[in-house]
Design a protein around this motif. Structure first.
Motif, PDB file in Angstrom:
ATOM      1  N   ALA A  40       0.842  -1.183   0.000  1.00  0.00           N
ATOM      2  CA  ALA A  40       0.000   0.000   0.000  1.00  0.00           C
ATOM      3  C   ALA A  40       0.886   1.245   0.000  1.00  0.00           C
ATOM      4  O   ALA A  40       2.053   1.176   0.418  1.00  0.00           O
ATOM      5  CB  ALA A  40      -0.901  -0.004   1.231  1.00  0.00           C
ATOM      6  N   PRO A  41       0.374   2.383  -0.437  1.00  0.00           N
ATOM      7  CA  PRO A  41       1.173   3.604  -0.463  1.00  0.00           C
ATOM      8  C   PRO A  41       1.754   3.934   0.912  1.00  0.00           C
ATOM      9  O   PRO A  41       1.038   3.937   1.914  1.00  0.00           O
ATOM     10  CB  PRO A  41       0.169   4.669  -0.902  1.00  0.00           C
ATOM     11  CG  PRO A  41      -0.850   3.918  -1.680  1.00  0.00           C
ATOM     12  CD  PRO A  41      -0.963   2.580  -0.997  1.00  0.00           C
ATOM     13  N   GLY A  42       3.054   4.171   0.956  1.00  0.00           N
ATOM     14  CA  GLY A  42       3.713   4.547   2.191  1.00  0.00           C
ATOM     15  C   GLY A  42       3.969   3.411   3.158  1.00  0.00           C
ATOM     16  O   GLY A  42       4.434   3.640   4.276  1.00  0.00           O
ATOM     17  N   LYS A  43       3.665   2.178   2.727  1.00  0.00           N
ATOM     18  CA  LYS A  43       3.855   1.021   3.611  1.00  0.00           C
ATOM     19  C   LYS A  43       4.815   0.019   2.983  1.00  0.00           C
ATOM     20  O   LYS A  43       5.049   0.029   1.771  1.00  0.00           O
ATOM     21  CB  LYS A  43       2.512   0.354   3.907  1.00  0.00           C
ATOM     22  CG  LYS A  43       1.557   1.220   4.701  1.00  0.00           C
ATOM     23  CD  LYS A  43       0.331   0.433   5.116  1.00  0.00           C
ATOM     24  CE  LYS A  43      -0.608   1.254   5.967  1.00  0.00           C
ATOM     25  NZ  LYS A  43      -1.805   0.472   6.405  1.00  0.00           N
ATOM     26  N   GLN A  44       5.332  -0.865   3.830  1.00  0.00           N
ATOM     27  CA  GLN A  44       6.219  -1.912   3.331  1.00  0.00           C
ATOM     28  C   GLN A  44       5.410  -3.010   2.636  1.00  0.00           C
ATOM     29  O   GLN A  44       4.225  -3.220   2.940  1.00  0.00           O
ATOM     30  CB  GLN A  44       7.017  -2.512   4.491  1.00  0.00           C
ATOM     31  CG  GLN A  44       8.078  -1.581   5.060  1.00  0.00           C
ATOM     32  CD  GLN A  44       8.988  -2.296   6.060  1.00  0.00           C
ATOM     33  OE1 GLN A  44       8.594  -3.249   6.705  1.00  0.00           O
ATOM     34  NE2 GLN A  44      10.224  -1.832   6.165  1.00  0.00           N
ATOM     35  N   ARG A  45       6.078  -3.700   1.728  1.00  0.00           N
ATOM     36  CA  ARG A  45       5.436  -4.836   1.085  1.00  0.00           C
ATOM     37  C   ARG A  45       5.207  -5.926   2.123  1.00  0.00           C
ATOM     38  O   ARG A  45       6.082  -6.222   2.936  1.00  0.00           O
ATOM     39  CB  ARG A  45       6.322  -5.355  -0.048  1.00  0.00           C
ATOM     40  CG  ARG A  45       5.659  -6.344  -0.975  1.00  0.00           C
ATOM     41  CD  ARG A  45       6.518  -6.643  -2.170  1.00  0.00           C
ATOM     42  NE  ARG A  45       6.723  -5.468  -3.026  1.00  0.00           N
ATOM     43  CZ  ARG A  45       7.282  -5.512  -4.225  1.00  0.00           C
ATOM     44  NH1 ARG A  45       7.702  -6.673  -4.729  1.00  0.00           N
ATOM     45  NH2 ARG A  45       7.430  -4.416  -4.925  1.00  0.00           N
ATOM     46  N   GLU A  46       4.005  -6.535   2.092  1.00  0.00           N
ATOM     47  CA  GLU A  46       3.673  -7.556   3.083  1.00  0.00           C
ATOM     48  C   GLU A  46       3.153  -8.813   2.409  1.00  0.00           C
ATOM     49  O   GLU A  46       2.518  -8.750   1.359  1.00  0.00           O
ATOM     50  CB  GLU A  46       2.631  -7.025   4.071  1.00  0.00           C
ATOM     51  CG  GLU A  46       1.292  -6.681   3.456  1.00  0.00           C
ATOM     52  CD  GLU A  46       0.234  -6.310   4.497  1.00  0.00           C
ATOM     53  OE1 GLU A  46       0.512  -6.392   5.707  1.00  0.00           O
ATOM     54  OE2 GLU A  46      -0.885  -5.962   4.080  1.00  0.00           O
ATOM     55  N   LEU A  47       3.394  -9.945   3.068  1.00  0.00           N
ATOM     56  CA  LEU A  47       2.902 -11.220   2.572  1.00  0.00           C
ATOM     57  C   LEU A  47       1.402 -11.323   2.812  1.00  0.00           C
ATOM     58  O   LEU A  47       0.933 -11.099   3.927  1.00  0.00           O
ATOM     59  CB  LEU A  47       3.624 -12.366   3.274  1.00  0.00           C
ATOM     60  CG  LEU A  47       3.176 -13.775   2.908  1.00  0.00           C
ATOM     61  CD1 LEU A  47       3.489 -14.097   1.455  1.00  0.00           C
ATOM     62  CD2 LEU A  47       3.836 -14.794   3.833  1.00  0.00           C
ATOM     63  N   VAL A  48       0.664 -11.673   1.783  1.00  0.00           N
ATOM     64  CA  VAL A  48      -0.784 -11.856   1.882  1.00  0.00           C
ATOM     65  C   VAL A  48      -1.122 -13.330   2.033  1.00  0.00           C
ATOM     66  O   VAL A  48      -1.883 -13.717   2.927  1.00  0.00           O
ATOM     67  CB  VAL A  48      -1.489 -11.285   0.640  1.00  0.00           C
ATOM     68  CG1 VAL A  48      -2.983 -11.576   0.683  1.00  0.00           C
ATOM     69  CG2 VAL A  48      -1.227  -9.788   0.510  1.00  0.00           C
ATOM     70  N   ALA A  49      -0.558 -14.164   1.162  1.00  0.00           N
ATOM     71  CA  ALA A  49      -0.871 -15.594   1.178  1.00  0.00           C
ATOM     72  C   ALA A  49       0.221 -16.352   0.442  1.00  0.00           C
ATOM     73  O   ALA A  49       0.882 -15.802  -0.439  1.00  0.00           O
ATOM     74  CB  ALA A  49      -2.223 -15.859   0.531  1.00  0.00           C
ATOM     75  N   GLY A  50       0.389 -17.618   0.817  1.00  0.00           N
ATOM     76  CA  GLY A  50       1.361 -18.469   0.158  1.00  0.00           C
ATOM     77  C   GLY A  50       0.788 -19.852  -0.067  1.00  0.00           C
ATOM     78  O   GLY A  50      -0.121 -20.291   0.634  1.00  0.00           O
ATOM     79  N   ILE A  51       1.345 -20.535  -1.063  1.00  0.00           N
ATOM     80  CA  ILE A  51       0.933 -21.912  -1.344  1.00  0.00           C
ATOM     81  C   ILE A  51       2.165 -22.691  -1.775  1.00  0.00           C
ATOM     82  O   ILE A  51       2.947 -22.239  -2.608  1.00  0.00           O
ATOM     83  CB  ILE A  51      -0.175 -21.946  -2.424  1.00  0.00           C
ATOM     84  CG1 ILE A  51      -0.695 -23.363  -2.632  1.00  0.00           C
ATOM     85  CG2 ILE A  51       0.283 -21.315  -3.738  1.00  0.00           C
ATOM     86  CD1 ILE A  51      -1.997 -23.425  -3.438  1.00  0.00           C
ATOM     87  N   THR A  52       2.348 -23.864  -1.155  1.00  0.00           N
ATOM     88  CA  THR A  52       3.498 -24.683  -1.513  1.00  0.00           C
ATOM     89  C   THR A  52       3.237 -25.407  -2.833  1.00  0.00           C
ATOM     90  O   THR A  52       2.123 -25.405  -3.359  1.00  0.00           O
ATOM     91  CB  THR A  52       3.792 -25.718  -0.427  1.00  0.00           C
ATOM     92  OG1 THR A  52       2.734 -26.681  -0.393  1.00  0.00           O
ATOM     93  CG2 THR A  52       3.921 -25.063   0.940  1.00  0.00           C
ATOM     94  N   ARG A  53       4.276 -26.065  -3.320  1.00  0.00           N
ATOM     95  CA  ARG A  53       4.140 -26.764  -4.609  1.00  0.00           C
ATOM     96  C   ARG A  53       3.136 -27.919  -4.509  1.00  0.00           C
ATOM     97  O   ARG A  53       2.609 -28.343  -5.543  1.00  0.00           O
ATOM     98  CB  ARG A  53       5.496 -27.260  -5.085  1.00  0.00           C
ATOM     99  CG  ARG A  53       6.185 -28.243  -4.162  1.00  0.00           C
ATOM    100  CD  ARG A  53       7.591 -28.529  -4.656  1.00  0.00           C
ATOM    101  NE  ARG A  53       8.300 -29.465  -3.790  1.00  0.00           N
ATOM    102  CZ  ARG A  53       8.280 -30.776  -3.957  1.00  0.00           C
ATOM    103  NH1 ARG A  53       7.595 -31.313  -4.958  1.00  0.00           N
ATOM    104  NH2 ARG A  53       8.948 -31.559  -3.129  1.00  0.00           N
ATOM    105  N   ILE A  54       2.880 -28.391  -3.287  1.00  0.00           N
ATOM    106  CA  ILE A  54       1.918 -29.481  -3.117  1.00  0.00           C
ATOM    107  C   ILE A  54       0.578 -28.981  -2.597  1.00  0.00           C
ATOM    108  O   ILE A  54      -0.293 -29.786  -2.290  1.00  0.00           O
ATOM    109  CB  ILE A  54       2.464 -30.589  -2.198  1.00  0.00           C
ATOM    110  CG1 ILE A  54       2.790 -30.033  -0.807  1.00  0.00           C
ATOM    111  CG2 ILE A  54       3.668 -31.256  -2.837  1.00  0.00           C
ATOM    112  CD1 ILE A  54       3.143 -31.121   0.188  1.00  0.00           C
ATOM    113  N   GLY A  55       0.405 -27.674  -2.479  1.00  0.00           N
ATOM    114  CA  GLY A  55      -0.908 -27.120  -2.184  1.00  0.00           C
ATOM    115  C   GLY A  55      -1.198 -26.696  -0.757  1.00  0.00           C
ATOM    116  O   GLY A  55      -2.324 -26.276  -0.475  1.00  0.00           O
ATOM    117  N   SER A  56      -0.231 -26.774   0.139  1.00  0.00           N
ATOM    118  CA  SER A  56      -0.457 -26.267   1.492  1.00  0.00           C
ATOM    119  C   SER A  56      -0.475 -24.741   1.461  1.00  0.00           C
ATOM    120  O   SER A  56       0.338 -24.129   0.768  1.00  0.00           O
ATOM    121  CB  SER A  56       0.642 -26.744   2.433  1.00  0.00           C
ATOM    122  OG  SER A  56       0.633 -28.149   2.532  1.00  0.00           O
ATOM    123  N   THR A  57      -1.388 -24.157   2.226  1.00  0.00           N
ATOM    124  CA  THR A  57      -1.582 -22.708   2.164  1.00  0.00           C
ATOM    125  C   THR A  57      -1.360 -22.039   3.518  1.00  0.00           C
ATOM    126  O   THR A  57      -1.485 -22.667   4.572  1.00  0.00           O
ATOM    127  CB  THR A  57      -2.990 -22.367   1.669  1.00  0.00           C
ATOM    128  OG1 THR A  57      -3.951 -22.923   2.569  1.00  0.00           O
ATOM    129  CG2 THR A  57      -3.224 -22.915   0.276  1.00  0.00           C
TER     130      THR A  57
END
Length: 113
Positions: A40-57
């Protein structure tokens, strides 16, 4: 050569939905963990979501229950379904591939009435 191309961003009203897509080129997508980040403007980049190669989230607490990350390895495509959007979700959303590390160019999501 790796390339990640995001699409699906736009302007949506609070409470609305958007689906982001990230199409990958190259041969590493199927063996790589993938992530969605936002900045977001003026903020650091943040992790929203991740998924492994086998589908764990995994999800940031701020989006749990509202966002869903998924992947289609046959299409080399990463998705982010975003529901019940809030104004604080407004940001540029980036697709990230872990192996090798590579970023997409980003897609703007604006939540506003």
């Amino acid at each position: 050569q790796v390339q990640l191309v995001e699409s699906g961003g736009g302007l949506v009203q609070p409470g609305g939905s958007l689906r982001l897509s990230c199409v990958a080129s190259g041969s590493f997508f199927v063996i790589s963990d993938m992530h969605w980040y936002r900045q977001a403007p003026g903020k650091q980049r943040e992790l929203v979501a991740g998924i492994t190669r086998i589908g764990s989230t995994n999800y940031a607490d701020s989006v749990k229950g509202r966002f869903t990350i998924s992947r289609d390895n046959a299409k080399k495509t990463l998705y982010l379904q975003m529901d019940s959007l809030k104004s604080e979700d407004t940001a540029v959303y980036y697709c990230h591939q872990s192996h090798p590390s590579f970023w997409g160019q980003g897609t703007q999501v604006t939540v506003s009435s």
